[in-house]
Write a protein that holds these residues in place. Sequence first.
Motif, PDB file in Angstrom:
ATOM      1  N   LYS A   1      37.030  17.785  53.062  1.00 54.25           N
ATOM      2  CA  LYS A   1      37.133  16.802  51.986  1.00 54.25           C
ATOM      3  C   LYS A   1      38.432  17.008  51.207  1.00 54.25           C
ATOM      4  CE  LYS A   1      32.110  16.395  51.489  1.00 54.25           C
ATOM      5  NZ  LYS A   1      32.019  14.961  51.791  1.00 54.25           N
ATOM      6  N   GLN A   2      38.732  16.071  50.330  1.00 52.15           N
ATOM      7  CA  GLN A   2      39.946  16.203  49.531  1.00 52.15           C
ATOM      8  C   GLN A   2      39.860  17.435  48.640  1.00 52.15           C
ATOM      9  OE1 GLN A   2      41.874  12.621  47.929  1.00 52.15           O
ATOM     10  NE2 GLN A   2      40.279  11.391  48.911  1.00 52.15           N
ATOM     11  N   GLN A   3      41.028  17.927  48.262  1.00 55.55           N
ATOM     12  CA  GLN A   3      41.173  19.142  47.445  1.00 55.55           C
ATOM     13  C   GLN A   3      40.676  20.375  48.205  1.00 55.55           C
ATOM     14  OE1 GLN A   3      39.151  18.089  43.756  1.00 55.55           O
ATOM     15  NE2 GLN A   3      41.057  17.294  42.907  1.00 55.55           N
TER      16      GLN A   3
ATOM     17  N   LYS B   1      43.336  11.089  54.900  1.00 60.79           N
ATOM     18  CA  LYS B   1      43.870  11.864  53.780  1.00 60.79           C
ATOM     19  C   LYS B   1      43.665  13.364  53.939  1.00 60.79           C
ATOM     20  CE  LYS B   1      43.535   8.241  50.243  1.00 60.79           C
ATOM     21  NZ  LYS B   1      42.971   7.858  48.923  1.00 60.79           N
ATOM     22  N   THR B   2      42.714  13.759  54.773  1.00 58.25           N
ATOM     23  CA  THR B   2      42.444  15.198  54.940  1.00 58.25           C
ATOM     24  C   THR B   2      42.813  15.708  56.335  1.00 58.25           C
ATOM     25  OG1 THR B   2      40.127  14.785  55.579  1.00 58.25           O
ATOM     26  CG2 THR B   2      40.580  15.143  53.239  1.00 58.25           C
ATOM     27  N   HIS B   3      43.481  14.853  57.117  1.00 59.16           N
ATOM     28  CA  HIS B   3      43.802  15.274  58.488  1.00 59.16           C
ATOM     29  C   HIS B   3      44.731  16.479  58.494  1.00 59.16           C
ATOM     30  CE1 HIS B   3      43.862  13.581  62.826  1.00 59.16           C
ATOM     31  NE2 HIS B   3      43.999  14.882  62.832  1.00 59.16           N
ATOM     32  N   ASP B   4      45.718  16.496  57.624  1.00 59.44           N
ATOM     33  CA  ASP B   4      46.631  17.643  57.577  1.00 59.44           C
ATOM     34  C   ASP B   4      45.890  18.924  57.191  1.00 59.44           C
ATOM     35  OD1 ASP B   4      48.761  16.146  58.367  1.00 59.44           O
ATOM     36  OD2 ASP B   4      49.712  16.010  56.402  1.00 59.44           O
ATOM     37  N   ILE B   5      44.847  18.783  56.367  1.00 60.69           N
ATOM     38  CA  ILE B   5      44.053  19.955  55.995  1.00 60.69           C
ATOM     39  C   ILE B   5      43.378  20.544  57.225  1.00 60.69           C
ATOM     40  CG2 ILE B   5      42.080  20.753  54.631  1.00 60.69           C
ATOM     41  CD1 ILE B   5      42.699  18.577  52.609  1.00 60.69           C
ATOM     42  N   SER B   6      42.997  19.674  58.166  1.00 60.82           N
ATOM     43  CA  SER B   6      42.328  20.157  59.376  1.00 60.82           C
ATOM     44  C   SER B   6      43.236  21.076  60.187  1.00 60.82           C
ATOM     45  CB  SER B   6      41.857  18.987  60.250  1.00 60.82           C
ATOM     46  OG  SER B   6      42.947  18.338  60.887  1.00 60.82           O
TER      47      SER B   6
ATOM     48  N   GLU C   1      38.288   9.706  60.826  1.00 63.26           N
ATOM     49  CA  GLU C   1      37.796   8.341  60.596  1.00 63.26           C
ATOM     50  C   GLU C   1      38.836   7.297  60.980  1.00 63.26           C
ATOM     51  OE1 GLU C   1      36.477   7.772  56.640  1.00 63.26           O
ATOM     52  OE2 GLU C   1      34.706   9.076  56.828  1.00 63.26           O
ATOM     53  N   ARG C   2      40.095   7.707  61.045  1.00 66.04           N
ATOM     54  CA  ARG C   2      41.146   6.772  61.431  1.00 66.04           C
ATOM     55  C   ARG C   2      40.886   6.201  62.819  1.00 66.04           C
ATOM     56  NH1 ARG C   2      46.775   9.345  61.106  1.00 66.04           N
ATOM     57  NH2 ARG C   2      46.572   8.720  58.916  1.00 66.04           N
ATOM     58  N   TRP C   3      40.388   7.054  63.721  1.00 64.78           N
ATOM     59  CA  TRP C   3      40.168   6.640  65.103  1.00 64.78           C
ATOM     60  C   TRP C   3      38.703   6.320  65.380  1.00 64.78           C
ATOM     61  CZ3 TRP C   3      44.647   5.470  66.891  1.00 64.78           C
ATOM     62  CH2 TRP C   3      45.778   6.225  66.547  1.00 64.78           C
TER      63      TRP C   3
END
Length: 262
Positions: free
Chosen positions: A220-222, A53-58, A188-190
């Motif tokens: 983290k989210q947000q 959920k936060t990969h795009d934030i990275s 965490e996906r991988w």
Amino acid sequence: MINMINAQTLALDSLSSDPHLPLFWRLGKLNTGQPLLWPITYQQAMVVQCTPKTHDISYRFLENILLSLWQQTQGQYIHISLYESSLKTACVYTSQLPSSVLSVFYHKKMFKEQLDNLRLIAQQRKTLLQATNMQTWYSYLQEYPQAEPLHIVVLTQLRPDMELLTDLSDLCRYGTQLGILPILVVSERWFPENSQDEWQQALQQVLIECYRQALIVELKQQNYVQIKHHKLQDIADLYAFFKPKIDKYSEVVYKSHLGQSL
């Protein structure tokens, strides 16, 4: 040098000074409006932890720190090796930097060849440092500014590849003193925590070696940011009290920044 820290310190929409290696990363902004600054030692890797959920934030986080580093150095003292392993371009703006400071790799074989080249460079630097009685390539670069640059090795998505992970672990442990500085995005996906799968457990053991001396930034989210550090955790915890978030810039700022750089 930073004479006075304010909200615009090391921000992409602030004016840059003469080319220099900055003393800090700007990792985000506190809820007070002040920046989240963290010392750059140029002797440790950075691991960016995220979830699906936060990969795009990275990706935005990488863009911010890499473009800020480019802004401060103005293309001097550094070279970025960027591995884009997905068809989805992670670092849209960073990938537009000039080839004098950036090499982009889209295929594992090409990136592996680059890692092999960097290992040769590291061996040469090790010999040179021993001959000059210096401890790190950063120290050597301070003494000889025209020397070869620091190499920033960026993986926008680390995958469960034992061969590649082993090479990166070696660079994280021993390459940093020689001016080879990995920045790894670990999802965490991988790499799920507490997996009972033997293969995943073996990967985790190698990954731990990447973490051991690294600066760890958890997203983290947000857009919240949390720092983990093996020596400065008290400072990281103090920052956490002020609920830091990733800096958010408009597309105009990124494009303007590139327009000034190219």
